[in-house]
Design an enzyme around this catalytic site. Sequence first.
Site, short mmCIF file in Angstrom:
data_model
loop_
_atom_site.label_atom_id
_atom_site.label_comp_id
_atom_site.label_asym_id
_atom_site.label_seq_id
_atom_site.Cartn_x
_atom_site.Cartn_y
_atom_site.Cartn_z
N ASN A 9 -15.88 -51.10 40.46
CA ASN A 9 -16.08 -51.56 39.09
C ASN A 9 -14.84 -52.35 38.69
O ASN A 9 -13.80 -51.76 38.41
CB ASN A 9 -16.29 -50.36 38.15
CG ASN A 9 -16.35 -50.78 36.69
OD1 ASN A 9 -16.40 -51.97 36.36
ND2 ASN A 9 -16.34 -49.79 35.79
N LYS A 11 -14.26 -54.02 36.06
CA LYS A 11 -13.99 -54.08 34.62
C LYS A 11 -13.65 -55.53 34.24
O LYS A 11 -14.29 -56.44 34.77
CB LYS A 11 -12.89 -53.08 34.26
CG LYS A 11 -13.25 -51.67 34.79
CD LYS A 11 -12.42 -50.55 34.27
CE LYS A 11 -12.92 -49.24 34.86
NZ LYS A 11 -12.19 -48.06 34.39
N HIS A 94 -21.25 -46.69 30.96
CA HIS A 94 -19.85 -46.40 31.30
C HIS A 94 -19.14 -45.83 30.06
O HIS A 94 -19.42 -46.26 28.94
CB HIS A 94 -19.15 -47.67 31.79
CG HIS A 94 -17.82 -47.36 32.42
ND1 HIS A 94 -16.69 -47.13 31.68
CD2 HIS A 94 -17.47 -47.19 33.72
CE1 HIS A 94 -15.68 -46.85 32.50
NE2 HIS A 94 -16.13 -46.88 33.74
N GLU A 96 -16.34 -46.38 28.86
CA GLU A 96 -15.65 -47.39 28.03
C GLU A 96 -16.63 -48.06 27.07
O GLU A 96 -16.27 -48.40 25.95
CB GLU A 96 -14.94 -48.41 28.94
CG GLU A 96 -13.71 -47.76 29.57
CD GLU A 96 -13.30 -48.32 30.93
OE1 GLU A 96 -13.76 -49.41 31.30
OE2 GLU A 96 -12.51 -47.63 31.61
N GLU A 166 -18.20 -39.44 36.03
CA GLU A 166 -16.84 -39.92 35.80
C GLU A 166 -16.23 -39.13 34.64
O GLU A 166 -16.47 -39.46 33.47
CB GLU A 166 -16.86 -41.40 35.41
CG GLU A 166 -17.43 -42.31 36.47
CD GLU A 166 -16.92 -43.75 36.33
OE1 GLU A 166 -16.37 -44.24 37.30
OE2 GLU A 166 -17.04 -44.33 35.24
N GLY A 172 -8.55 -44.07 35.13
CA GLY A 172 -7.34 -44.89 34.93
C GLY A 172 -6.09 -44.08 34.62
O GLY A 172 -5.09 -44.64 34.19
N SER A 212 -9.97 -42.39 39.13
CA SER A 212 -8.77 -42.41 39.96
C SER A 212 -9.03 -42.12 41.44
O SER A 212 -8.26 -41.42 42.08
CB SER A 212 -7.71 -41.45 39.39
OG SER A 212 -7.33 -41.86 38.08
P1 13P Z 1 -10.26 -45.90 37.93
O1 13P Z 1 -10.67 -45.79 39.39
O2 13P Z 1 -9.34 -47.04 37.66
O3 13P Z 1 -9.77 -44.58 37.40
O4 13P Z 1 -11.60 -46.25 37.10
C1 13P Z 1 -12.72 -45.46 37.27
C2 13P Z 1 -13.87 -46.08 36.59
O5 13P Z 1 -13.95 -46.11 35.37
C3 13P Z 1 -14.91 -46.69 37.42
O6 13P Z 1 -16.04 -47.01 36.68
#
Ligand code: 13P
Length: 248
Positions: A9, A11, A94, A96, A166, A172, A212
Site C-alpha cells: 500500500n 499511500k 483503510h 486512515e 491492521e 507506521g 509495520s
Molecule cells: P506500515 O507498514 O507503514 O505500518 O503501514 C501499514 C498499512 O497501513 C498498510 O495498509
Amino acid sequence: MRKRLVAGNWKMHKTPSEARQWFRELIAQLPPTQAEPALLVPFTHLPYASEVLEGHGVSWGAQDVSAHPEGAYTGEVSARMLADLACKYTIVGHSERRSYHAESDALVAEKARRLLEQGITPILCVGEPLHVREAGEHVEYTLRQLEGSLEGVNPPSASHLVIAYEPVWAIGTGKTATPEDAEAMHRAIRGWLIARYGSGFAEELRILYGGSVKPDNATALFSQPNIDGGLVGGASLKLGDYLQLLTA
Ligand code: 13P
C-alpha cells in the site's frame, strides 16, 4: 492451499514517473516466489501500472473507490474506471480513510459492493485502535467492524474477497503485533467468516496482516497458519525491502 499475497500500500507516495521507473526495476529483479505480488498505488499511477506490470505476474489496484457507480461526484473515481485499468484489487476501509474521512462500516460495504460489480477484489481493512486493545476488547471490536463492512457483500468466490487485519496502533509506528497475537485475531476472523460464508469458502479466503511489516519480522508473521500474507506500507516503497518480503 491459499496463495500468499504480498500487497504494497503505497499511500500518497511517489510521482507517476517515479512509479513507472520503480515498476520497471521491480519486474527486472522479480525473484522466483510462491507469493503473489500486488501494488495498491495512487490513482494517478494506475495507467503506468497497467502498462508496465501487465504479463509479469504482479497485480495492481487502487487504495479507495467511490461508493457511487457514476455521476456528479467531483473528485471521485468509480469502480468502472478502475476496472478499465485492469485493477485486480482495491483497498476499502483503510483505517486512515475511516479516521481522516469519517468512513463508516456502511459506506465501506457500499464501496466493496461497487468493486465486486466490476469484478475487482476488495481488500477490506479492519482493526482496533490502541485504547480498544488495552481494554481487551479488540476481538469483539474487529468482528463488529467486519460484520458492518460486509453487509450485503456477497463475493462469487473466496478469491473475490481479501480481509486485512491492521491494528491501528501498529500502522507506521514500528510496533508490530506479535505473531501469536496476530494469529489469534486471524483465527477469530476466520471463525467469523466460517459462520458467515461456510467453511469451504472461509478456508480459501486470504487474511492479510498489516502494521509495520518489515523484512525482519515478515517470516515469523507469514508462517502463522492463518496469516496469508501482508498489507505493507512503508516497506513496500523500498524495492529492496519489497523484494525480500516476496520471499519471506
Ligand atoms: P506500515 O507498514 O507503514 O505500518 O503501514 C501499514 C498499512 O497501513 C498498510 O495498509
